[in-house]
Scaffold this motif. Structure first.
Motif, PDB file in Angstrom:
ATOM      1  N   UNK A  18      34.726  25.338  19.634  1.00 51.61           N
ATOM      2  CA  UNK A  18      33.519  24.930  18.906  1.00 51.61           C
ATOM      3  C   UNK A  18      32.999  23.607  19.435  1.00 51.61           C
ATOM      4  N   UNK A  19      33.921  22.707  19.797  1.00 54.27           N
ATOM      5  CA  UNK A  19      33.529  21.395  20.307  1.00 54.27           C
ATOM      6  C   UNK A  19      33.793  21.241  21.799  1.00 54.27           C
ATOM      7  N   UNK A  20      34.505  22.199  22.392  1.00 49.49           N
ATOM      8  CA  UNK A  20      34.891  22.146  23.805  1.00 49.49           C
ATOM      9  C   UNK A  20      35.720  20.895  24.103  1.00 49.49           C
ATOM     10  N   UNK A  21      36.648  20.570  23.208  1.00 49.30           N
ATOM     11  CA  UNK A  21      37.520  19.418  23.405  1.00 49.30           C
ATOM     12  C   UNK A  21      38.969  19.799  23.156  1.00 49.30           C
ATOM     13  N   UNK A  22      39.872  19.078  23.830  1.00 53.82           N
ATOM     14  CA  UNK A  22      41.292  19.257  23.585  1.00 53.82           C
ATOM     15  C   UNK A  22      41.646  18.542  22.295  1.00 53.82           C
ATOM     16  N   UNK A  23      42.333  19.234  21.384  1.00 57.06           N
ATOM     17  CA  UNK A  23      42.520  18.684  20.044  1.00 57.06           C
ATOM     18  C   UNK A  23      43.980  18.458  19.679  1.00 57.06           C
ATOM     19  N   UNK A  24      44.881  18.758  20.564  1.00 50.89           N
ATOM     20  CA  UNK A  24      46.294  18.588  20.251  1.00 50.89           C
ATOM     21  C   UNK A  24      47.032  17.995  21.435  1.00 50.89           C
ATOM     22  N   UNK A  25      48.051  17.208  21.148  1.00 50.26           N
ATOM     23  CA  UNK A  25      48.989  16.851  22.203  1.00 50.26           C
ATOM     24  C   UNK A  25      49.714  18.123  22.635  1.00 50.26           C
ATOM     25  N   UNK A  26      50.005  18.236  23.924  1.00 51.97           N
ATOM     26  CA  UNK A  26      50.609  19.457  24.442  1.00 51.97           C
ATOM     27  C   UNK A  26      51.958  19.718  23.782  1.00 51.97           C
ATOM     28  N   UNK A  27      52.186  20.974  23.392  1.00 49.72           N
ATOM     29  CA  UNK A  27      53.487  21.388  22.862  1.00 49.72           C
ATOM     30  C   UNK A  27      54.446  21.595  24.017  1.00 49.72           C
ATOM     31  N   UNK A  28      55.710  21.257  23.787  1.00 50.51           N
ATOM     32  CA  UNK A  28      56.719  21.443  24.834  1.00 50.51           C
ATOM     33  C   UNK A  28      58.016  21.944  24.232  1.00 50.51           C
ATOM     34  N   UNK A  29      58.767  22.665  25.015  1.00 53.16           N
ATOM     35  CA  UNK A  29      60.112  23.120  24.704  1.00 53.16           C
ATOM     36  C   UNK A  29      60.523  24.146  25.747  1.00 53.16           C
ATOM     37  N   UNK A  30      59.571  24.998  26.162  1.00 53.25           N
ATOM     38  CA  UNK A  30      59.874  26.095  27.073  1.00 53.25           C
ATOM     39  C   UNK A  30      59.784  25.635  28.527  1.00 53.25           C
TER      40      UNK A  30
END
Length: 576
Positions: A460-472
Motif C-alpha cells: 500500500x505504501x511501497x515501503x519496508x515495514x519490518x526488521x528482517x526475520x531470521x532463524x533459517x
C-alpha cells in the motif's frame, strides 16, 4: 488462611513470588486456592511472563486484537502448528511445492517424481488423485496454484525440449474430472506462472538479444485453448520487458489490492517505515524521472549523447579510430540500455483507487543473473482479458518495451516470496550480499550469506515495514541456489530452509515460535486457509508432514470434541 478466614500472605507478596516462577508453575499454583488463582490471572504478572518467556522487546506493544496478556501468552503457546500428526509418503522423490485450494478442502503437491498429487484435507488426509506428467515429456513438476473458484489447477513444471534444453511448461487440470485442459510453454521454467482470474493465467517467454541482453514477454492465456473461432483470442501479450546483465523475469504472482482488510499492525514499535534513503532494500518509483540517467556516469560523452553520437562512437570502434573504454559485456549492456531508453513505453496512469488495483509482482535484476530485485507492474482493467488487439497491436511501432512501476532492490539473492492473505504485505526470503559489495561481472555475483533474511514490504505504501526475520539458513552457492517457498497466514509466517527445518514466526512480534524437523531440505510450507493451526511442509526427504497446534490435537483426541475451559485444558497440556 488464619482462624478468621484471612490469608496469611497478602496478594503483593504472592505476586512477587509468582514473578520468580515459570508460567507452568504459575498455572499449577493457581489451582491451590481462590486467592492464588486470582493472583495467577493478574494482567501485570502475565505481561512480565510474556516478555520474559518470548524474549520480545519491551517497546513492542501487545497485539491490538488481544483481549489480555494471559490470552496472548496462551495464543502463542497453544495455537502454533508444531505437533506432527501425519506423514504422507506417497511421493517417490523430492517434494518441491504445496498449495491449498481457497476453500481449504483440497491441496496439491509437486515433486521430482514428475507427478502432481491432489489430496483431501480431512482430519486424516488422504490422496484423491495423482497425475503423471512424464507422458508429456516433463522432467518434474515444481509449482501449482488453484484458481479463485477452485475449479481449475495450474501446474508448472520443467519441460525437456529439443537438444535437452530445459524450458518450462504450464498445464491446466480440471478439478471436476481431472482432465488435462491445456498446456502452455513457459520460459524460463522458474517464471512458474500464476492465475490472473478464474479463467486466465500468466506465463512467460524469453528472447535472447545479445550475450547478456534479453527481453521477457509475459503472456495472458485462456485456460481453455480449444476455442475454434478465429475472432476469439486464446493468448495475448501482456508485457514485454528488457533484461540487462543476464537477468531474467522469474516467479510471477498477482496481488489483488481489493482484498486489503487488515489494519496497520506490522510497524516496528518506536520506528517509522524505512524510507528510500535509509532502507537497506531500496524502493524506486519508476514513474519519476530522477532515476532515468542512473548508471550512465562512466560512459563517454559520445555514448551519453544522441543516437547519432552513439552511432559515431561505435563506428569509430569498429574502424579502429577509438578504443572501447568498457568491456565487451558492459558495452553491450550500456548500448542496450541506451537504445531502450527511447523505445520503452512510459508507465500508464490509472484512475482506480489504490484498493482496486492489481499488481504483477516478479523477481528480476539489473546487475547480474542472480535475482536481486522485485519488479512491480500494475495490470490495468483492459489488460485483464485476452479480448482486444493481439501481440500488443495497440502499441506504437517504436515502443518495444514496457517500463516497471516500482522496483525493490534487495541487495541479495531472492529465494522466496509470499503474500499475506489480504495481499497487502509481501514477504521476501533473501540471502544478502556482503555490505558494500560491487558487481563487476554479471556472470559472477557476490557471495551470498548462509543466513536467510525474511523482509516485509507494505504494497500500500511501497515501503519496508519490518526488521528482517531470521532463524533459517541455506548453504548452496549462487549458481546452485533454489527457491524456498514460504506462506503467510493471518497471524503467522512460515518458511522452509536448507537446514532440515521449517520455521514459524509471529507476524506482529517478529519472533520465531517453532522449528519443524525433517530429514532433509524443507522446500515448501503451506497454511490451511480455513485454520492457521494446520500447516503442511514438503521436503527433499520425499515426505509431506502435517502439523497441528497443541490445542487442536487435544480437541481431536477428546472423545467429545469440545475444548475444555481454557485454564484447565492448557494446564493439562503442560503435565502431559
Amino acid at each position: 488462611m488464619d482462624d478468621g478466614g484471612n490469608p496469611f500472605l497478602p496478594d503483593s507478596i504472592i505476586y512477587q513470588i509468582f514473578l520468580s516462577l515459570s508460567h507452568e508453575d504459575v498455572l499449577a499454583a493457581g489451582l491451590v486456592c481462590r486467592q492464588w488463582q486470582a493472583v495467577s490471572r493478574d494482567e501485570f504478572l502475565w505481561k512480565e511472563l510474556f516478555y520474559r518467556y518470548y524474549q520480545v522487546a519491551r517497546d513492542v506493544p501487545r497485539h491490538p486484537a488481544a483481549a489480555s496478556w494471559y490470552e496472548e501468552f496462551q495464543r502463542l503457546y497453544d495455537t502454533i502448528p508444531c505437533v506432527e500428526v501425519q506423514t504422507l509418503r506417497e511421493h517417490t522423490d523430492q517434494v518441491l511445492h504445496l498449495s491449498f485450494s481457497h476453500t481449504g478442502y483440497l491441496f496439491a503437491s509437486c515433486s521430482k517424481d514428475c507427478t502432481v498429487k491432489i489430496w483431501n484435507n480431512d482430519l486424516a488426509i488422504s490422496l484423491l488423485h495423482s497425475s503423471n506428467m512424464r507422458p508429456y515429456n516433463w522432467s518434474y513438476t515444481q509449482f501449482s496454484q488453484f484458481n479463485q473458484d477452485d475449479t481449475l489447477l495450474l501446474v508448472s513444471g520443467v519441460f525437456l525440449g529439443p537438444h535437452n534444453s530445459s524450458s518450462g511448461e504450464i498445464a491446466v487440470i480440471s478439478l471436476d474430472n481431472f482432465a488435462l485442459l491445456s498446456r502452455v510453454r513457459n520460459k524460463p521454467y522458474d517464471v512458474f506462472g500464476c492465475w490472473l482470474n478464474e479463467t486466465n493465467l500468466i506465463s512467460g517467454n524469453l528472447h535472447r538479444i545479445g550475450d547478456i541482453t534479453s527481453c521477457s514477454v509475459l503472456w495472458l492465456n485462456n485456460a481453455f485453448q480449444d476455442v475454434e473461432s478465429e475472432n476469439v483470442n486464446v493468448v495475448k501479450r501482456l508485457f514485454k520487458i528488457q533484461n540487462l546483465n543476464a537477468s531474467t523475469i522469474r516467479t510471477v504472482m498477482v496481488a489483488d489490492c481489493s482484498r486489503y482488510d487488515s489494519p496497520d499492525l506490522l510497524l516496528d514499535a518506536g520506528t517509522q517505515p524505512t524510507s528510500v534513503a535509509t532502507s537497506p532494500c531500496r524502493v524506486f518509483d519508476l514513474g519519476c524521472d530522477n532515476e532515468e540517467e542512473e548508471g550512465w556516469g562512466r560512459l563517454p560523452p559520445e555514448v551519453r549523447g544522441p543516437k547519432e553520437g552513439l552511432r559515431r562512437f561505435l563506428d569509430d570502434i569498429m574502424e579502429g579510430r577509438a578504443r572501447p573504454v568498457l568491456s565487451e559485456r558492459k558495452l553491450e549492456s550500456k548500448v542496450a540500455q541506451f537504445l531502450a531508453h527511447s523505445r520503452t513505453k512510459a508507465p500508464e496512469t490509472s484512475r482506480e483507487s489504490c484498493d482496486k488495483k492489481k499488481y504483477l509482482i516478479f523477481t528480476t535484476g539489473c546487475l547480474t543473473y542472480s535475482p536481486h530485485q522485485i519488479g512491480i507492474k500494475q495490470i490495468l482493467p483492459h489488460q485483464m482479458t485476452t479480448a482486444g488487439p493481439v501481440l500488443g497491436e495497440e502499441r506504437r511501432s517504436d515502443e518495444f518495451f514496457d517500463s516497471l512501476d516500482h522496483v525493490i532492490d534487495i541487495h541479495g539473492h531472492i529465494i522466496g516470496m509470499g503474500l499475506s492473505p489480504d495481499h497487502r504485505y509481501l514477504y521476501v526470503n533473501s540471502r544478502s550480499w556482503p555490505s558494500g559489495s560491487v558487481v563487476s561481472d554479471p556472470m559472477q555475483p557476490p557471495p551470498i550469506a548462509e543466513e536467510i533474511d525474511l523482509h516485509v514490504f507494505d504494497l500500500k505504501t511501497m515501503k519496508e515495514v519490518k526488521r528482517a526475520l531470521r532463524a533459517h539458513r541455506a548453504y548452496t552457492p549462487n549458481d546452485e541456489c533454489f527457491f524456498i517457498f514460504l506462506d503467510v497466514s493471518r497471524d503467522f509466517v512460515a518458511s522452509g530452509a536448507e537446514d532440515r527445518h521449517g520455521y514459524v514466526w509471529d507476524r506482529h512480534y517478529n519472533i520465531c515460535l517453532a522449528k519443524l524437523r525433517h530429514k532433509d531440505v524443507v522446500n515448501s510450507v503451506a497454511f490451511s486457509p480455513l485454520e492457521q493451526e494446520l500447516l503442511l511442509s514438503a521436503s527433499d526427504d520425499n515426505t509431506i508432514k502435517v502439523w497441528r497446534s497443541p490445542r487442536t490435537v487435544r480437541i481431536h483426541q477428546a472423545s467429545h470434541p469440545r475444548p475444555r475451559p481454557l485454564l484447565f485444558s492448557w494446564l493439562g497440556s503442560q503435565k502431559s
